[in-house]
Design a protein around this motif. Structure first.
Motif, PDB file in Angstrom:
ATOM      1  N   SER A  23      -8.983  -3.270   0.338  1.00 63.50           N
ATOM      2  CA  SER A  23      -9.777  -4.247   1.087  1.00 63.50           C
ATOM      3  C   SER A  23     -10.873  -4.851   0.213  1.00 63.50           C
ATOM      4  O   SER A  23     -11.194  -6.040   0.346  1.00 63.50           O
ATOM      5  CB  SER A  23     -10.367  -3.626   2.342  1.00 63.50           C
ATOM      6  N   MET A  24     -11.420  -4.075  -0.722  1.00 65.83           N
ATOM      7  CA  MET A  24     -12.432  -4.609  -1.631  1.00 65.83           C
ATOM      8  C   MET A  24     -11.825  -5.613  -2.612  1.00 65.83           C
ATOM      9  O   MET A  24     -12.501  -6.538  -3.053  1.00 65.83           O
ATOM     10  CB  MET A  24     -13.092  -3.462  -2.410  1.00 65.83           C
ATOM     11  N   CYS A  73     -11.703  16.306   6.325  1.00 64.48           N
ATOM     12  CA  CYS A  73     -10.899  15.521   5.374  1.00 64.48           C
ATOM     13  C   CYS A  73     -10.163  14.373   6.063  1.00 64.48           C
ATOM     14  O   CYS A  73      -9.227  13.806   5.509  1.00 64.48           O
ATOM     15  CB  CYS A  73      -9.885  16.433   4.679  1.00 64.48           C
ATOM     16  N   TRP A  74     -10.588  14.038   7.270  1.00 63.37           N
ATOM     17  CA  TRP A  74      -9.884  13.032   8.085  1.00 63.37           C
ATOM     18  C   TRP A  74     -10.738  11.804   8.312  1.00 63.37           C
ATOM     19  O   TRP A  74     -11.940  11.893   8.476  1.00 63.37           O
ATOM     20  CB  TRP A  74      -9.528  13.642   9.440  1.00 63.37           C
ATOM     21  N   LEU A  82       0.832  -1.202   0.000  1.00 64.32           N
ATOM     22  CA  LEU A  82       0.000   0.000   0.000  1.00 64.32           C
ATOM     23  C   LEU A  82       0.860   1.243   0.000  1.00 64.32           C
ATOM     24  O   LEU A  82       0.632   2.183  -0.751  1.00 64.32           O
ATOM     25  CB  LEU A  82      -0.924  -0.010   1.227  1.00 64.32           C
ATOM     26  N   LYS A  83       1.888   1.250   0.827  1.00 61.90           N
ATOM     27  CA  LYS A  83       2.793   2.404   0.941  1.00 61.90           C
ATOM     28  C   LYS A  83       3.480   2.693  -0.388  1.00 61.90           C
ATOM     29  O   LYS A  83       3.707   3.845  -0.730  1.00 61.90           O
ATOM     30  CB  LYS A  83       3.810   2.113   2.053  1.00 61.90           C
ATOM     31  N   SER A  84       3.794   1.649  -1.160  1.00 58.03           N
ATOM     32  CA  SER A  84       4.466   1.849  -2.447  1.00 58.03           C
ATOM     33  C   SER A  84       3.544   2.506  -3.474  1.00 58.03           C
ATOM     34  O   SER A  84       4.006   3.095  -4.437  1.00 58.03           O
ATOM     35  CB  SER A  84       4.991   0.520  -2.984  1.00 58.03           C
ATOM     36  N   CYS A  97      -5.781  10.441   5.988  1.00 53.49           N
ATOM     37  CA  CYS A  97      -6.629  11.408   5.299  1.00 53.49           C
ATOM     38  C   CYS A  97      -7.635  10.646   4.430  1.00 53.49           C
ATOM     39  O   CYS A  97      -7.496   9.445   4.213  1.00 53.49           O
ATOM     40  CB  CYS A  97      -5.768  12.343   4.444  1.00 53.49           C
ATOM     41  N   LYS A  98      -8.648  11.348   3.933  1.00 56.87           N
ATOM     42  CA  LYS A  98      -9.679  10.705   3.116  1.00 56.87           C
ATOM     43  C   LYS A  98      -9.089  10.088   1.850  1.00 56.87           C
ATOM     44  O   LYS A  98      -9.557   9.061   1.383  1.00 56.87           O
ATOM     45  CB  LYS A  98     -10.765  11.710   2.733  1.00 56.87           C
ATOM     46  N   SER A  99      -8.087  10.706   1.291  1.00 50.50           N
ATOM     47  CA  SER A  99      -7.468  10.192   0.070  1.00 50.50           C
ATOM     48  C   SER A  99      -6.855   8.809   0.303  1.00 50.50           C
ATOM     49  O   SER A  99      -7.110   7.867  -0.450  1.00 50.50           O
ATOM     50  CB  SER A  99      -6.396  11.180  -0.416  1.00 50.50           C
ATOM     51  N   CYS A 100      -6.055   8.682   1.334  1.00 47.07           N
ATOM     52  CA  CYS A 100      -5.418   7.393   1.644  1.00 47.07           C
ATOM     53  C   CYS A 100      -6.441   6.377   2.147  1.00 47.07           C
ATOM     54  O   CYS A 100      -6.332   5.187   1.846  1.00 47.07           O
ATOM     55  CB  CYS A 100      -4.306   7.577   2.665  1.00 47.07           C
ATOM     56  N   ALA A 101      -7.456   6.833   2.867  1.00 46.23           N
ATOM     57  CA  ALA A 101      -8.498   5.923   3.340  1.00 46.23           C
ATOM     58  C   ALA A 101      -9.239   5.311   2.158  1.00 46.23           C
ATOM     59  O   ALA A 101      -9.637   4.147   2.200  1.00 46.23           O
ATOM     60  CB  ALA A 101      -9.478   6.663   4.257  1.00 46.23           C
ATOM     61  N   GLY A 102      -9.399   6.068   1.084  1.00 45.60           N
ATOM     62  CA  GLY A 102     -10.028   5.538  -0.121  1.00 45.60           C
ATOM     63  C   GLY A 102      -9.195   4.425  -0.737  1.00 45.60           C
ATOM     64  O   GLY A 102      -9.730   3.408  -1.188  1.00 45.60           O
ATOM     65  N   LEU A 103      -7.869   4.599  -0.755  1.00 40.84           N
ATOM     66  CA  LEU A 103      -6.989   3.551  -1.280  1.00 40.84           C
ATOM     67  C   LEU A 103      -7.032   2.303  -0.402  1.00 40.84           C
ATOM     68  O   LEU A 103      -7.019   1.175  -0.911  1.00 40.84           O
ATOM     69  CB  LEU A 103      -5.557   4.059  -1.401  1.00 40.84           C
ATOM     70  N   ILE A 104      -7.100   2.496   0.901  1.00 39.98           N
ATOM     71  CA  ILE A 104      -7.196   1.362   1.822  1.00 39.98           C
ATOM     72  C   ILE A 104      -8.496   0.606   1.553  1.00 39.98           C
ATOM     73  O   ILE A 104      -8.517  -0.622   1.520  1.00 39.98           O
ATOM     74  CB  ILE A 104      -7.115   1.826   3.286  1.00 39.98           C
TER      75      ILE A 104
END
Length: 95
Positions: A90-91, A71-72, A19-21, A79-86
């Motif tokens: 997961s999906m 935005c948290w 994820l970090k990459s 942040c919302k941006s990274c939470a979307g990627l997470i």
């Protein structure tokens, strides 16, 4: 059985590294937020560009952006941006 290697399952450290990459680091951890040019005491949210006192901003642990309450996401302390990627990970079963 000794000498026989078992396939490694993707553990939490591997998933976090993957994820970090995928996430571009916008600021280094501990780097201060951008000051609001119209005020001496306020700083800018990196996502919505609204001014806030520094006490109302939090730094994302993944990308380093400073985010206001709007935005948290407390779920993953991001942040919302990274939470979307997470959420996408997961999906796709890559939690």
């Amino acid at each position: 059985m000794p000498g026989k290697e078992q396939p490694k399952s993707k553990g939490a450290p591997d998933r976090f590294r993957e994820l970090k990459s995928e996430i571009a680091v916008m600021r280094k951890q501990g780097e201060p937020p951008v000051k609001n040019p119209g005020s001496f005491a306020q700083y800018m949210c990196d996502l919505c560009s609204t001014p806030h006192p520094v006490s109302e901003l939090r730094q994302c642990v993944l990308c380093g952006r400073w985010a206001c309450d709007g935005c948290w996401k407390d779920d993953h302390y991001t942040c919302k941006s990274c939470a979307g990627l997470i959420k996408i990970h997961s999906m796709m079963g890559r939690q």
